[in-house]
Design a protein around this motif. Structure first.
Motif, PDB file in Angstrom:
ATOM      1  N   ARG A 156     -89.927   3.231   9.039  1.00  0.00           N
ATOM      2  CA  ARG A 156     -89.609   3.379  10.448  1.00  0.00           C
ATOM      3  C   ARG A 156     -88.402   2.527  10.821  1.00  0.00           C
ATOM      4  NH1 ARG A 156     -90.630   0.342  14.615  1.00  0.00           N
ATOM      5  NH2 ARG A 156     -92.142  -0.945  13.483  1.00  0.00           N
ATOM      6  N   MET A 157     -88.364   1.288  10.331  1.00  0.00           N
ATOM      7  CA  MET A 157     -87.250   0.402  10.654  1.00  0.00           C
ATOM      8  C   MET A 157     -85.930   0.956  10.104  1.00  0.00           C
ATOM      9  SD  MET A 157     -89.159  -3.253   9.926  1.00  0.00           S
ATOM     10  CE  MET A 157     -87.779  -4.290  10.374  1.00  0.00           C
ATOM     11  N   GLN A 165     -93.955   0.859   7.958  1.00  0.00           N
ATOM     12  CA  GLN A 165     -93.128   0.094   8.889  1.00  0.00           C
ATOM     13  C   GLN A 165     -91.688  -0.023   8.382  1.00  0.00           C
ATOM     14  OE1 GLN A 165     -94.421  -3.934   9.522  1.00  0.00           O
ATOM     15  NE2 GLN A 165     -93.047  -4.268  11.271  1.00  0.00           N
ATOM     16  N   ARG A 166     -91.532  -0.188   7.071  1.00  0.00           N
ATOM     17  CA  ARG A 166     -90.195  -0.259   6.476  1.00  0.00           C
ATOM     18  C   ARG A 166     -89.444   1.051   6.697  1.00  0.00           C
ATOM     19  NH1 ARG A 166     -87.794  -3.023   1.981  1.00  0.00           N
ATOM     20  NH2 ARG A 166     -86.218  -1.761   0.937  1.00  0.00           N
ATOM     21  N   THR A 189     -93.886   0.137   2.807  1.00  0.00           N
ATOM     22  CA  THR A 189     -94.826   0.320   3.907  1.00  0.00           C
ATOM     23  C   THR A 189     -94.236   1.326   4.901  1.00  0.00           C
ATOM     24  OG1 THR A 189     -93.875  -1.451   5.244  1.00  0.00           O
ATOM     25  CG2 THR A 189     -95.637  -2.061   3.713  1.00  0.00           C
ATOM     26  N   TRP A 247     -83.723  -9.289  10.043  1.00  0.00           N
ATOM     27  CA  TRP A 247     -84.975  -8.549   9.958  1.00  0.00           C
ATOM     28  C   TRP A 247     -85.516  -8.657   8.537  1.00  0.00           C
ATOM     29  CZ3 TRP A 247     -84.468  -3.078  12.633  1.00  0.00           C
ATOM     30  CH2 TRP A 247     -84.258  -3.271  14.002  1.00  0.00           C
TER      31      TRP A 247
END
Length: 466
Positions: A139-140, A136-137, A134, A128
């Motif tokens: 969340r991941m 998104q980071r 961000t 990944w």
């Protein structure tokens, strides 16, 4: 503390831990033959030390913590491992220079389990890219490490690449290793070390699966052992009961001796016996015998009826029972004024000894065929009348057949010991006999399962303990 693999524990000149890690992760392409051989040797030593340290552990949680601490000790920037066990999901994670995080501090979230399960099922490595700074980071990382401190720890040290390596053994995925590789040197591609990290995951999968199997076996043995322990005697029985049990296979703490006490206060059933063999196979058969007697006692508590029923169970389920035969003692105890009337039958088992309050030791005349052998005969019932202070001692053949410097321990030695204990609590009989047998044994390797039951009749108003 984690394992200290040799490849990261030694210095060559001015080399640092980071240099050693770089040596392990660097692609062998372009290296001279000598450097390739040196790298292969370092990798092999690292893998051997890592898996040897894990294989020495029997608790899965400790194994996961060791893996994470070792990997973050120099090979990677951050590591997390999640594993499925009989007791649910376990996990451990750590970012370099940060505290170790583990299951008891934060249970894996539903999102973590879902992501891990999906990656496990693929049984293929996956990389990944973590976009910097961000949502998104965030969340991941939260999906992988939960909303707790580990997610923040990883975010503070991580680069932009994460490697997920399913742990697969015996054709099934059971865990996931997630790593943030350490950059090698400026301009190097961190993915060049993924091949070695896959080797790490493959070796760890074998070691962790073995640890998991041992833990599963211990859990199964523990559940079975607990089910074979006698339940608490109801208040008001006027009895003091003490037990002792020591198994031959001490690594499992599981054997074929069994004790059970159940029924209403004024009409108790006592079951005591010994299944041929040791370990899990004998314990499973012991559990079936207990179940048969408990079921039969709902119809009739007569000891002869219960032993006959259990023997027929053996005959009809012979192919399903792991052990071939068993000996047993079955008794029905009821009050008659201050006395206790005990109706007793045995199935190939040594008769119990009765220690009267005045020190007299009696051996009731009672006999019957063992269970499961298909022998002809009946289980005749003998009645005993016990007064306050009298004690009944039941024992398995592991007591009288213990070999010592003077041959078998034997019933004569046993009776002499018990007579000297007249007037003592039930627990004193059990403890003294257990100590005497343990001290007498000549060869501990030849030890048999040993179980003792003492039942003492109390005077009206007297309280005992179990």
């Amino acid at each position: 503390m984690g394992v200290c693999p040799p490849a990261l524990d030694v210095r060559r000149g001015a080399a640092t831990v980071t240099d050693a890690a770089s040596s392990l992760l660097r692609s062998p392409d372009g290296l001279s033959l000598a450097l390739r051989l040196e790298q292969a040797d370092d990798r092999a030593r690292y893998l051997d030390a890592l898996t040897r340290g894990v294989s020495a552990l029997v608790h899965p949680s400790a194994a996961l913590e060791t893996v994470v601490e070792t990997l973050t000790g120099g090979l990677v920037r951050a590591a997390s491992i999640v594993m499925r066990t009989h007791d649910g999901w376990l996990w451990a994670g750590q970012a370099q220079g940060r505290p170790l995080r583990r299951t008891h501090e934060q249970q894996p979230s539903g999102a973590q389990v879902a992501v891990a399960s999906e990656l496990m099922q693929q049984q293929l490595p996956e990389m990944w890219v973590l976009p910097p700074d961000t949502p998104q980071r965030e969340r991941m990382l939260a999906e992988l490490f939960g909303e707790g401190p580990l997610s923040r720890d990883v975010d503070s040290v991580a680069g932009d690449l994460m490697v997920h390596l399913p742990l697969v053994a015996r054709g099934r995925g059971f865990g996931l290793l997630s790593l943030v590789p350490r950059p090698l040197t400026a301009g190097d591609d961190p993915s060049s070390g993924v091949a070695f990290l896959e080797d790490v995951a493959d070796r760890l999968a074998v070691a962790l699966d073995a640890c998991r199997v041992v833990a599963d076996n211990r859990h199964t043995a523990s559940v079975l052992r607990q089910s074979l322990r006698p339940g608490a005697v109801p208040e008001g029985t006027g009895l003091e009961i003490a037990t002792y049990s020591r198994v031959a296979q001490e690594d499992l703490d599981l054997g074929g001796d069994f004790i059970d006490v159940h029924g209403p206060v004024d009409d108790l059933t006592l079951l005591f016996g010994d299944v041929a063999g040791h370990g899990v196979r004998a314990a499973v058969t012991a559990k079936r015998i207990r179940g048969s007697v408990r079921t039969g006692s709902l119809i009739d508590r007569d000891p002869s009826f219960l032993l006959d029923l259990t023997d027929r169970m053996f005959a009809t389920e012979r192919d399903e029972l792991p052990a071939g035969f068993a000996t047993a003692l079955c008794a029905r105890a009821s009050r008659d004024g201050v006395d206790l009337v005990v109706d007793l039958a045995t199935a190939g088992h040594p008769a119990p000894l009765v220690v009267r309050a005045d020190g007299t030791v009696e051996r009731p005349e009672v006999r019957g065929p063992a269970l499961g052998l298909g022998l002809p005969g009946t289980w005749d019932v003998t009645s005993l009348r016990l007064s306050p202070g009298d004690v009944v001692i039941a024992f398995t053949d592991g007591v009288v057949e213990t070999r010592g410097p003077d041959g078998l321990f034997g019933e004569e030695r046993l009776a002499a010991l018990l007579g000297d204990l007249a007037g003592s609590a039930a627990s004193a009989f059990v403890e003294a006999l257990a100590m005497e047998v343990s001290g007498y044994i000549d060869d501990p390797e030849q030890r048999d399962d040993t179980t003792i039951l003492a039942v003492r009749v109390l005077s009206p108003g007297q309280t005992g303990r179990r």
